[in-house]
Design an enzyme around this catalytic site. Sequence first.
Site, PDB file in Angstrom:
ATOM      1  N   CYS B  79       0.979  -1.076   0.010  1.00 31.07           N
ATOM      2  CA  CYS B  79      -0.028   0.066  -0.073  1.00 31.07           C
ATOM      3  C   CYS B  79       0.810   1.197  -0.021  1.00 31.07           C
ATOM      4  CB  CYS B  79      -1.035  -0.050   1.143  1.00 31.07           C
ATOM      5  SG  CYS B  79      -2.278   1.026   0.971  1.00 31.07           S
ATOM      6  N   HIS B 180      -3.871  -5.148  -0.088  1.00 31.84           N
ATOM      7  CA  HIS B 180      -3.222  -5.591   1.502  1.00 31.84           C
ATOM      8  C   HIS B 180      -3.521  -7.362   1.192  1.00 31.84           C
ATOM      9  CE1 HIS B 180      -3.485  -1.863   3.462  1.00 31.84           C
ATOM     10  NE2 HIS B 180      -4.266  -1.370   2.491  1.00 31.84           N
ATOM     11  N   GLU B 182      -2.686  -9.333   3.126  1.00 33.27           N
ATOM     12  CA  GLU B 182      -2.908 -10.354   4.123  1.00 33.27           C
ATOM     13  C   GLU B 182      -4.508 -10.486   4.549  1.00 33.27           C
ATOM     14  OE1 GLU B 182      -2.085  -7.318   4.299  1.00 33.27           O
ATOM     15  OE2 GLU B 182      -2.881  -6.140   5.920  1.00 33.27           O
TER      16      GLU B 182
END
Lengths: 252, 188
Positions: B79, B180, B182
Amino acid sequence: MAEKKIIPCLDMKDGRVVKGVQFVNLRDAGDPVELAAFYEEQGADELVFLDIAATNEGRETMLDVVRKVAEQITIPFTVGGGIRTVEQMKAVIDAGADKVSIGTAAYDNPHLFKEGAEALGPDRIVAAIDAKFVDEAGTWRVVIHGGNTVTDKDVVEWAKEAAELGAGEILLTSMDRDGEKSGYDLEMTKAVVDAVDVPVIASGGAGTIDDFYAAFTKANAAGALAASVFHFKETSVKEVKAELKRRGIDLK
Amino acid sequence: MIGIIDYGAGNLHSIEKAIKKLGFTTKIMSKPDEFHGINKIIFPGVGNAGKTMQIIKKLGMDKQIKKCITEGVPFLGICLGMQLLLEFSKENETDCLSIFEGTVIPFHQGVKVPHMGWNEVQQIMKHPIYKGIPDRCDFYFVHSFYVQPLHESDVIGLTNYSHDFCSVIARDNVIGVQFHPEKVPKPD
């Protein structure tokens, strides 16, 4: 384009998920961590947790739930209810939430949006706006204190202010439709969507798959939030998403 | 050991949890002298470009990051951590780390920002990080600015939000992703 989002909302009181009608007559709807995992498995795009009691002792319970939920799920989730300071926002984010939603406190002190956005980034700040139609005014007015106070503030004006101050998303709830399952307030949602540059999540009134469809196609909402229909298993996230995809809505 | 750069913006929780789940050990690094014993680095990004560059410069992390990248340590920017790898960001008119040539620019007016939600990544070049990931897989995005690299060869993934933008950048040992990683969509 970004895909549309289906967002189950978990209203919480004393560590349990509850759901009412027009913000009252609450029914128990289950354990928050179990429900979060269930909705994730069903394909929910995000989750929203709202602490509707938001007492001081309840806050620690809530943070504990946030930690457990963060351990359990990998989809993004928002936490709100009774958050009044930047410190409280930080505590929620540190506990593992992706976003915090601010409602009444920001109405009393609009700079909270700005301070929150500066401290945590605008992407983490959601403006939770509750509204109802006021006949005498002929328009929608902002409602605060969990539905107990109807203000003189026009919902579109307040949404614009919130976005300008730094809120990165607007969670717009129609109090008239809350728990009624009679469909989202499409007119109000569209009025806000057209007025602001940030994504708007429609909330309040989801009853059927047609309601979700209309939120995306008629009001152009970025996401549609629902509680009752999912908690009481009248339909499932999986079913809603499958049908909306079949009708051509772009979803994950 | 995978080092995660911490500059005080908070919440490294989800990224750390994801790495541990994959069976790797992690180390949170908030000072340059904490970079020893690390064989891979993750630079997560939260906040705005101006303030973040200011903090990492003050901590002396900018030099340490550049040193590790030059030494060939595998490096992943996420990001804002991806955006700061470019030369310059329009966000707060900020000079960045200049690992990749190019700039960071905002989405044009009339587009809802932040771009917040799930969206597809189109794999336009083969790369080891795509191993086991189908083309046009969904990832979670939250951003108002995006990278515009000068060299097309650095762009390995594209995402469409009103237009195609670079969502994955890679050269040698450095990778940047706008989403992102994750966050995992379920079910696939």
